[in-house]
Design a protein around this motif. Structure first.
Motif, PDB file in Angstrom:
ATOM      1  N   LEU A 994      31.449  97.059  99.197  1.00 38.85           N
ATOM      2  CA  LEU A 994      30.868  95.995  99.661  1.00 38.85           C
ATOM      3  C   LEU A 994      29.986  95.284  98.511  1.00 38.85           C
ATOM      4  O   LEU A 994      29.981  93.949  98.200  1.00 38.85           O
ATOM      5  CB  LEU A 994      29.744  96.279 100.691  1.00 38.85           C
ATOM      6  N   ARG A 995      29.381  95.841  97.692  1.00 37.88           N
ATOM      7  CA  ARG A 995      28.712  95.389  96.537  1.00 37.88           C
ATOM      8  C   ARG A 995      29.734  94.740  95.590  1.00 37.88           C
ATOM      9  O   ARG A 995      29.625  93.239  95.320  1.00 37.88           O
ATOM     10  CB  ARG A 995      28.130  96.519  95.612  1.00 37.88           C
ATOM     11  N   MET A 996      30.740  95.384  95.184  1.00 37.01           N
ATOM     12  CA  MET A 996      31.805  94.676  94.326  1.00 37.01           C
ATOM     13  C   MET A 996      32.356  93.363  94.907  1.00 37.01           C
ATOM     14  O   MET A 996      32.490  92.347  94.402  1.00 37.01           O
ATOM     15  CB  MET A 996      32.730  95.721  94.202  1.00 37.01           C
ATOM     16  N   TYR A 997      32.950  93.553  96.083  1.00 37.49           N
ATOM     17  CA  TYR A 997      33.288  92.515  96.908  1.00 37.49           C
ATOM     18  C   TYR A 997      32.399  91.166  96.872  1.00 37.49           C
ATOM     19  O   TYR A 997      32.815  89.984  96.610  1.00 37.49           O
ATOM     20  CB  TYR A 997      33.666  92.568  98.153  1.00 37.49           C
ATOM     21  N   GLU A 998      31.068  91.440  97.386  1.00 33.06           N
ATOM     22  CA  GLU A 998      30.199  90.268  97.474  1.00 33.06           C
ATOM     23  C   GLU A 998      30.191  89.611  96.025  1.00 33.06           C
ATOM     24  O   GLU A 998      29.821  88.513  95.966  1.00 33.06           O
ATOM     25  CB  GLU A 998      28.880  90.725  97.948  1.00 33.06           C
ATOM     26  N   MET A 999      29.932  90.681  94.857  1.00 28.18           N
ATOM     27  CA  MET A 999      29.961  89.902  93.484  1.00 28.18           C
ATOM     28  C   MET A 999      31.213  89.087  93.219  1.00 28.18           C
ATOM     29  O   MET A 999      31.151  88.195  92.089  1.00 28.18           O
ATOM     30  CB  MET A 999      29.510  90.933  92.433  1.00 28.18           C
ATOM     31  N   PHE A1000      32.380  89.562  93.707  1.00 26.57           N
ATOM     32  CA  PHE A1000      33.605  89.143  93.060  1.00 26.57           C
ATOM     33  C   PHE A1000      34.019  87.670  94.081  1.00 26.57           C
ATOM     34  O   PHE A1000      34.744  86.973  93.533  1.00 26.57           O
ATOM     35  CB  PHE A1000      34.575  90.027  93.786  1.00 26.57           C
ATOM     36  N   MET A1001      33.254  87.625  95.089  1.00 26.79           N
ATOM     37  CA  MET A1001      33.763  86.542  95.886  1.00 26.79           C
ATOM     38  C   MET A1001      33.648  85.080  95.303  1.00 26.79           C
ATOM     39  O   MET A1001      34.741  84.155  95.507  1.00 26.79           O
ATOM     40  CB  MET A1001      32.644  86.343  97.241  1.00 26.79           C
ATOM     41  N   ASN A1007      27.948  78.821  97.675  1.00 32.86           N
ATOM     42  CA  ASN A1007      28.113  79.239  99.039  1.00 32.86           C
ATOM     43  C   ASN A1007      29.601  79.658  99.047  1.00 32.86           C
ATOM     44  O   ASN A1007      30.563  78.946  98.324  1.00 32.86           O
ATOM     45  CB  ASN A1007      27.935  78.223  99.999  1.00 32.86           C
ATOM     46  N   LYS A1008      29.842  80.858  99.846  1.00 32.83           N
ATOM     47  CA  LYS A1008      31.399  81.045  99.802  1.00 32.83           C
ATOM     48  C   LYS A1008      31.650  81.857 101.251  1.00 32.83           C
ATOM     49  O   LYS A1008      30.541  82.288 101.947  1.00 32.83           O
ATOM     50  CB  LYS A1008      31.519  82.147  98.942  1.00 32.83           C
ATOM     51  N   ALA A1009      32.926  81.950 101.701  1.00 37.27           N
ATOM     52  CA  ALA A1009      33.196  82.504 102.857  1.00 37.27           C
ATOM     53  C   ALA A1009      33.598  83.666 102.777  1.00 37.27           C
ATOM     54  O   ALA A1009      34.252  84.184 101.872  1.00 37.27           O
ATOM     55  CB  ALA A1009      34.244  81.395 103.457  1.00 37.27           C
ATOM     56  N   TRP A1010      33.267  84.602 103.773  1.00 40.10           N
ATOM     57  CA  TRP A1010      33.463  85.942 103.999  1.00 40.10           C
ATOM     58  C   TRP A1010      35.073  86.157 104.204  1.00 40.10           C
ATOM     59  O   TRP A1010      35.449  85.373 105.242  1.00 40.10           O
ATOM     60  CB  TRP A1010      32.784  86.718 104.902  1.00 40.10           C
ATOM     61  N   ASP A1011      35.871  86.989 103.753  1.00 38.34           N
ATOM     62  CA  ASP A1011      37.299  87.100 103.871  1.00 38.34           C
ATOM     63  C   ASP A1011      37.582  88.706 103.932  1.00 38.34           C
ATOM     64  O   ASP A1011      37.667  89.191 102.966  1.00 38.34           O
ATOM     65  CB  ASP A1011      38.163  86.493 102.849  1.00 38.34           C
ATOM     66  N   THR A1012      37.625  89.127 105.177  1.00 34.16           N
ATOM     67  CA  THR A1012      37.675  90.657 105.330  1.00 34.16           C
ATOM     68  C   THR A1012      39.128  91.039 104.779  1.00 34.16           C
ATOM     69  O   THR A1012      38.873  92.500 104.177  1.00 34.16           O
ATOM     70  CB  THR A1012      37.535  91.114 106.685  1.00 34.16           C
ATOM     71  N   SER A1013      40.072  90.537 104.624  1.00 34.84           N
ATOM     72  CA  SER A1013      41.152  91.151 104.031  1.00 34.84           C
ATOM     73  C   SER A1013      41.119  91.096 102.296  1.00 34.84           C
ATOM     74  O   SER A1013      41.439  92.201 101.729  1.00 34.84           O
ATOM     75  CB  SER A1013      42.592  90.111 104.137  1.00 34.84           C
ATOM     76  N   ALA A1014      40.203  90.447 101.796  1.00 34.09           N
ATOM     77  CA  ALA A1014      39.831  90.321 100.480  1.00 34.09           C
ATOM     78  C   ALA A1014      38.941  91.640 100.242  1.00 34.09           C
ATOM     79  O   ALA A1014      39.118  92.256  99.095  1.00 34.09           O
ATOM     80  CB  ALA A1014      39.176  89.261 100.002  1.00 34.09           C
ATOM     81  N   VAL A1015      38.127  92.063 101.321  1.00 31.49           N
ATOM     82  CA  VAL A1015      37.301  93.086 101.016  1.00 31.49           C
ATOM     83  C   VAL A1015      38.213  94.480 100.928  1.00 31.49           C
ATOM     84  O   VAL A1015      37.969  95.365 100.200  1.00 31.49           O
ATOM     85  CB  VAL A1015      36.496  93.439 102.281  1.00 31.49           C
ATOM     86  N   GLU A1016      39.374  94.425 101.723  1.00 30.56           N
ATOM     87  CA  GLU A1016      40.337  95.523 101.513  1.00 30.56           C
ATOM     88  C   GLU A1016      41.155  95.569 100.303  1.00 30.56           C
ATOM     89  O   GLU A1016      41.066  96.689  99.512  1.00 30.56           O
ATOM     90  CB  GLU A1016      41.340  95.454 102.409  1.00 30.56           C
ATOM     91  N   GLY A1017      41.212  94.546  99.633  1.00 29.33           N
ATOM     92  CA  GLY A1017      41.461  94.409  98.232  1.00 29.33           C
ATOM     93  C   GLY A1017      40.805  95.103  97.168  1.00 29.33           C
ATOM     94  O   GLY A1017      41.172  95.771  96.259  1.00 29.33           O
ATOM     95  N   MET A1018      39.502  94.756  97.554  1.00 24.61           N
ATOM     96  CA  MET A1018      38.462  95.619  96.436  1.00 24.61           C
ATOM     97  C   MET A1018      38.479  96.946  96.754  1.00 24.61           C
ATOM     98  O   MET A1018      38.292  97.698  95.870  1.00 24.61           O
ATOM     99  CB  MET A1018      36.950  94.815  96.962  1.00 24.61           C
TER     100      MET A1018
END
Length: 1199
Positions: A994-1001, A1007-1018
């Motif tokens: 979660l931490r890494m993803y939010e920083m990588f967004m 402002n940026k949009a949440w994308d759950t499939s990108a979370v899986e990538g992280m």
RNA sequence: GCCGAGAUGGCGAAAUUGGUAGACGCGCGAGACUCAAAAUCUCGUUUCCUUCGGGAAGUGUGGGUUCGAUUCCCACUCUCGGCACCA
């Protein structure tokens, strides 16, 4: 081995907590010179909805910075707490019937659990909640300090009032004029409120957004490079502050006149409102004399070992006068500091103390220091460290919003005689007659009797020791800028004498009280005092005025009341404020606000008085109802009065206009055709207009037929009116006109602010009780500090009441108390008679029942964190000195104005009291962007919930209608079913992911949009790291120099990116590293170790786990040194050149980095593609120019 | 209306003293492993044209400066955020 994030994260969170890894101490450790760092998150309101994915974004960023700083050897303060007072908790209580304390505590518990599951390195031992009596005790304590300082006053305020809910509502609760909770119309209701004088600090809140400059003034026989001047200059310049350290002429035989001339020429132009002027020795003497002669406004004065008074040295005698105008010196700066030593050979300690007292200066006295003649001075450097820490490193956006909010404008104040024939009213005594019958007369005011009684009330108390005026209650109600007050002191004295037993010794106190009462009443107004004869009262009162009443702008000594009254009456001046005075020659009418306090008086004798009054009511009603998005057509009516224009436009009519605001400027506007709004108004009511500005192009100007064209071109217009200004551009005229009108006494410069005083009370339950009480006469007293905390009383009846009163008002046995007044003029409450000391009078008191707004607790919480367990004071000076100010403050931009402005305001008041050491609370501010979610929008514009959408070939359709919808980004909302719960993400992928993803967004501030499939990538990336480090053996060496270079490059890039808040690119660099290394069969020890330490701030749990492999003897990675890189390794031996022909890429080649220009060009010419292109363009002889950018480009220009 | 920020592939985005546009990731495509799937790994992925060598266009729009512009200048359009009858 699989990456079982749940096990790893629980294990390390437990370890950190049990071993108190992130606790820091306030006491200086043996390594006392350790660098400190204070990173702060905006503490959350613990809402019932729990943590949102937006919260961890900012928290992760600060956590990354903190963890890196710790590894770099800093002592890091990183706290967390709860902003738990406020409306939502109370509304929730009203809805559910559950006491706010219960729901708040439950929410805090839930938030704590959620935040702890994310592995932030907070020092939980410093946790605080604004609702905790141990905390709000000190909020109340600070409130009392500000009250003591005179920063609070009581006032009637028009507030939003919902008649259906019987409740006062905040502006945020009103939408389009309707109450958002019940949908009924909101009206205005007048209620008494405590007001904070934030406007006193408007100028400084504005100025301190900008960098200050520093001016160093040397002493006798010194130069701009004497003593510690170079050291300080270097230090400040290194920190980006402009420093001027001039050499005064003739330093060995100084002459004041020479120095003054030099100063005016060289230094004066560099002075800013926030400049810091530092003097040393005679430099201070010079400054004292200069400031007592000239009108100057600067930020701070620092006197280092200042000369005081007459030093008894003949050579520099002309730097001193008998006594300086210390009052004037004091007023020329916001703060004055004296830095002096007890072993000074030239000036005695008593002299320093004398000066400090005279100037009300902050006195930094060092017993063992002398005249500060050394080359270095730790004490002065320390002082300037605080200056440097007070320079804001904030986003331009936030600073702009604050500037906007403060809304400073500079303009001219015109005073225009009102044409006003005084007619005696039937049957009433004239004011002059009234005066002689023993009453105070306030010309034209219908409220004179009220004022009279209030003044009398105060005077009654003259007898009591420690008299305290209680005038603030009515202060603003009667504050009428344009009114002159005629006050008959002698009559009052006679009256008072009759009613009380006359004693001569009370005379002085009587006089003081009268003046004090009236001066605070008529704050900033013109004051005319009248005393019948030159008796002693007369003398005393005017002495008092001259010495102590600064606020009264002008006063007259008059002995003949009737002539004064007549003169005053006929000369009543109307003041108007204008920032666009370039076109003053075009003014043709005046407008006045419908709610202007002067209006009733002006129209009192006018024939259609009723019609005007009705119109005003009408306008005000409409104004209250309209939301600001609605069309606003101006509306108005003629008052029947005329005003003589001071700048020669003759007799102009005065209109009531809906667009005039009573509380901006003077509430009366001088209008011309060159203002769009005035223009529309004049057109509507057929008021004559006169154009004086035309387009610069003379031919164009001739074509102008109508006035519409003129007003729209005002900005670049040229004044055509035959006058001394004609033919000049309006922009160039501003200063010239200002000087002209000032010189001719037609107007004066004035600064206006949009910022209003801060309404500090809420008629609510869930807030900090205000520690004030009223005696039976309605006089207000602060509670004694021993009474704190004043606990919020327990009640089940926290519903707002129908009268607009606070729910606390209904708790009678809490409100009604007995107590006595202490020597300090505070009140101690008694619950039984045994507590009563001898000789005090027990009285009945009534408590203030309003509570503080929830901005109160958040205005200083960052200070409490520094010393959150302190039970003797809000925070200790040592703690503040060690940690303050906040080095990094991270939070949402929604607090850009209110919270940040209020916190700055409190901080500045504390600074002036010497309680904090910096001017600003937050050195660096960073705003995180919002985290949005995807949403689906119909063609018609409606939004469709996420679960009613299906995807086909990358396109989206609404399931029910098969209609195509568009994927957009929108705020997360329950109704759209696109809310992401951080708990679920942590459960499924882990906190590190979660931490890494939010920083990588994306960029942190965007402002940026949440994308759950990108979370899986992280998650895959972290799993890959885990697999690589756990499944492969460590090898002592790295197989390829390329990989060593990559590692060093990665260390450099990640370190730099973290410092610059570019977490997304830092992570992408780590991915590059991983992509290369995972191809190896082993983990090279040094490179791998560096990588894990780089990863530690981002994914601390995983990094701890992996670190065990490199260094099993370490308990934690948290304090391992931050990896370093070798710059020399980053330089490639071979560089790649791009070859361009006419700027277009035609090939590339690799060559040694040391290759010369000739070698490179020769090599470029061997590339077939390049030569083909050149010959296509005409061959080598057409090459006009060869371009060589070392390490990058070889280019050919062919023509 | 005023103030501020921004606009780059299918998507999130990267790239600064003006010098090879699209790093990294998502998604997508192909392949390997597998009975198969998942997971994993490898390769490809701006668009268009192509004789498969390559060529052309391309960073919101229109101009300009330059050998060369996402970057600098001028004008404009749109998006987001804040303020708004403030004289």
């Amino acid at each position: 081995m699989a990456y079982s994030h749940q096990l790893i994260e629980k294990k390390w969170q437990k370890f950190w907590e049990e071993n108190r890894i992130f606790s820091v101490k306030n006491a200086s450790t043996s390594s006392s010179n350790k660098k400190t760092f204070y990173a702060l998150d905006m503490f959350p309101f613990p809402s019932g909805a729990g943590l949102h994915v937006g919260h961890p974004e900012g928290y992760t960023a600060t956590d990354i910075i903190c963890r890196k700083k710790r590894m770099e050897g800093y002592e890091v303060l990183h706290p967390m707490g709860w902003d738990a007072f406020g409306l939502p908790a109370e509304n929730f209580a009203i809805k559910t019937g559950q006491h706010p304390e219960i729901s708040t505590n439950a929410n805090i518990e839930n938030f704590t659990k959620q935040i702890k599951s994310l592995g932030f390195s907070y020092d939980w031992e410093r946790e605080l909640s604004t609702t905790d009596p141990d905390y709000y005790k000190w909020t109340q304590d600070l409130f009392l300090k500000f009250y003591e300082k005179g920063m609070l006053y009581e006032d009637e305020k028009l507030l939003n009032w919902c008649n259906s809910c019987k409740v006062v509502c905040a502006n945020e609760e009103v939408e389009q004029g309707l109450h958002e909770r019940c949908g009924n119309a909101v009206t205005k209701k007048s209620l008494k409120q405590w007001m904070f004088k934030i406007t006193d600090y408007a100028e400084r809140l504005l100025q301190d957004l900008e960098k200050p400059n520093v001016i160093l003034l040397h002493g006798w026989e010194g130069t701009g490079k004497s003593n510690w001047f170079p050291e300080i200059t270097d230090y400040l310049k290194k920190n980006g502050i402009d420093v001027y350290h001039p050499d005064f002429p003739n330093t060995n035989h100084p002459k004041y006149a020479e120095w003054k001339e030099f100063f005016q020429k060289e230094i004066q132009p560099k002075l800013q409102p926030n400049s810091i002027v530092v003097g040393h020795s005679l430099g201070c003497g010079f400054l004292q004399k200069y400031l007592s002669e000239e009108n100057i406004k600067i930020g701070e004065i620092v006197f280092v070992a200042p000369t005081v008074g007459d030093c008894g040295v003949d050579e520099i005698k002309d730097f001193f006068t008998e006594e300086f105008n210390y009052e004037k010196i004091k007023n020329s700066a916001d703060n004055i500091f004296i830095i002096a030593g007890g072993k000074d050979k030239y000036i005695t300690s008593d002299e320093f103390k004398f000066l400090a007292k005279k100037l009300n200066a902050h006195f930094n006295f060092y017993e063992n220091l002398g005249h500060f003649l050394e080359n270095t001075s730790i004490e002065i450097l320390e002082f300037f460290k605080k200056t440097v820490q007070s320079v804001l490193d904030w986003p331009e956006k936030i600073k702009a919003m604050q500037r906007n909010w403060i809304g400073k404008s500079e303009g001219l104040l015109f005073s225009s005689p009102l044409i006003f024939e005084y007619t005696k009213k039937r049957g009433t005594k004239s004011s002059c007659e009234g005066a002689h019958s023993g009453k105070i007369n306030l010309s034209g005011s219908s409220r004179s009797s009220q004022i009279f009684s209030i003044v009398l009330n105060n005077i009654k108390e003259v007898k009591k020791k420690n008299m305290r005026t209680h005038i603030s209650k009515i202060q603003k109600t009667f504050l009428i800028n344009n009114q002159k007050i005629v006050f008959d002191g002698f009559a009052l004295w006679e009256h008072w004498k009759r009613k009380n037993n006359y004693e001569k010794k009370y005379r002085k106190e009587f006089a003081a009280t009268v003046i004090k009462s009236l001066s605070s009443l008529y704050y900033e107004s013109e004051f005319i005092g009248y005393f019948s004869s030159k008796n002693s009262i007369y003398r005393i009162v005017f002495e008092y005025i001259e010495k102590d009443v600064k606020r009264i702008k002008t006063y007259y000594r008059v002995t003949d009341l009737s002539s004064l009254y007549q003169k005053n009456k006929n000369n009543l001046k109307i003041q108007t404020y204008s920032t666009h005075f370039e076109a003053f020659k075009a003014d043709t009418f005046f407008v006045i606000a419908p709610d202007h306090p002067l209006l009733p008086k002006l129209i009192a004798d006018v024939d259609n008085k009723n019609a005007i009054e009705k119109k005003c009511e009408n306008i005000l009603e409409k104004r209250a109802q309209l939301g600001f998005e609605e069309e606003k057509e101006s509306d108005g009516i003629f008052t029947g009065r005329y005003i003589q224009d001071p700048v020669g436009n003759g007799k102009l009519p005065l209109w009531v206009a809906s667009f005039a605001l009573a509380d901006y400027g003077t509430g009366i506007v001088k209008c011309s055709c060159h203002d769009e709004r005035d223009f529309a108004f004049a057109k509507k009511y057929n008021i004559p207009l006169k154009a004086v500005l035309f387009p610069e192009d003379k031919e164009e100007a001739k074509k102008v037929k109508n006035l519409e064209y003129c007003y729209s071109d005002m900005k670049n217009g040229v004044l055509t009116e035959p006058s001394k200004f004609s033919g000049k551009k309006s922009g160039e005229l501003r200063e010239e006109i200002m000087q002209y009108v000032e010189k001719n006494n037609l107007a004066e410069r004035q600064t206006n602010f949009r910022l209003r005083d801060w309404i500090f009370t809420r008629q609510r339950y869930w807030g900090e009780p205000i520690p004030l009480v009223f005696d039976e006469n309605g006089k207000c007293y602060p509670l004694d500090s021993s009474e704190l905390p004043l606990l919020l009383p327990k009640t089940d009846n926290y519903l707002p009441s129908s009268s607009g009163e606070s729910p606390l008002a209904k708790i009678t046995d809490w409100v009604q108390v007995k107590g006595y007044i202490t020597k300090d003029e505070t009140v101690k409450i008694i619950t039984n008679s045994h507590q009563v000391p001898k000789g005090v009078e027990i009285q009945n008191f009534t408590r203030e029942t309003s509570v503080m707004p929830n901005w109160a607790g958040s205005s200083w919480y960052y200070l409490r964190y520094m010393d959150s367990k302190n039970s003797n004071e809000a925070f200790s000076k040592e703690a503040e000195n060690k940690w303050g100010p906040v080095d990094l403050y991270v939070g949402g931009a929604e607090h850009a104005v209110l919270h940040l402005l209020y916190a700055r305001f409190w901080h500045k008041m504390l600074y002036d009291m010497g309680i904090v050491s910096t001017k600003e609370p937050f050195k660096k501010l960073v705003n995180q962007g919002l985290i949005l979610s995807y949403a689906y929008q119909r063609k018609s514009g409606g939004l469709v919930p996420t679960d009613e959408i299906e995807e086909k070939d990358g396109k989206f359709f609404e399931i029910s209608s098969k209609e195509p919808v568009e994927k957009i980004t929108a705020k997360m909302s329950k109704s759209l079913k696109n809310v992401v719960n951080p708990d679920e993400i942590v459960e499924a992928f882990g906190a590190d992911t979660l931490r890494m993803y939010e920083m990588f967004m994306g960029p942190f501030e965007q402002n940026k949009a949440w994308d759950t499939s990108a979370v899986e990538g992280m998650y895959k990336f972290l799993s890959r790291i885990h697999r690589y480090f756990t499944e492969k053996e460590i090898s002592k060496t790295c197989p390829s120099p390329e990989l060593i270079k990559l590692t060093h490059r990665t260390v450099k890039k990640v370190s730099k990116d973290i410092d610059e808040f570019k977490f997304n690119t830092a992570i992408s660099q780590m991915m590059v590293w991983m992509n290369a290394f995972q191809k190896l069969d082993t983990v090279p020890q040094i490179a791998g170790g560096k990588f894990v330490r780089l990863l530690a701030p981002f994914a601390p749990h995983l990094a701890e786990e992996l670190w065990q492999k490199f260094s099993p003897e370490d308990e934690t990675i948290s304090f391992k040194s931050w990896p370093t890189y070798d710059e020399s390794l980053l330089v490639e031996n071979n560089v790649k050149y791009a070859v361009q022909v006419n700027g277009k890429l035609r090939g590339d080649f690799e060559i040694s980095k040391n290759a010369t220009k000739e070698e490179c060009i020769a090599k470029a010419k061997t590339i077939e593609k390049v030569m083909n292109n050149i010959s296509m363009l005409g061959g080598e002889e057409k090459v006009r120019k060869e371009i060589f950018v070392p390490g990058k480009i070889v280019g050919f220009v062919v023509k």
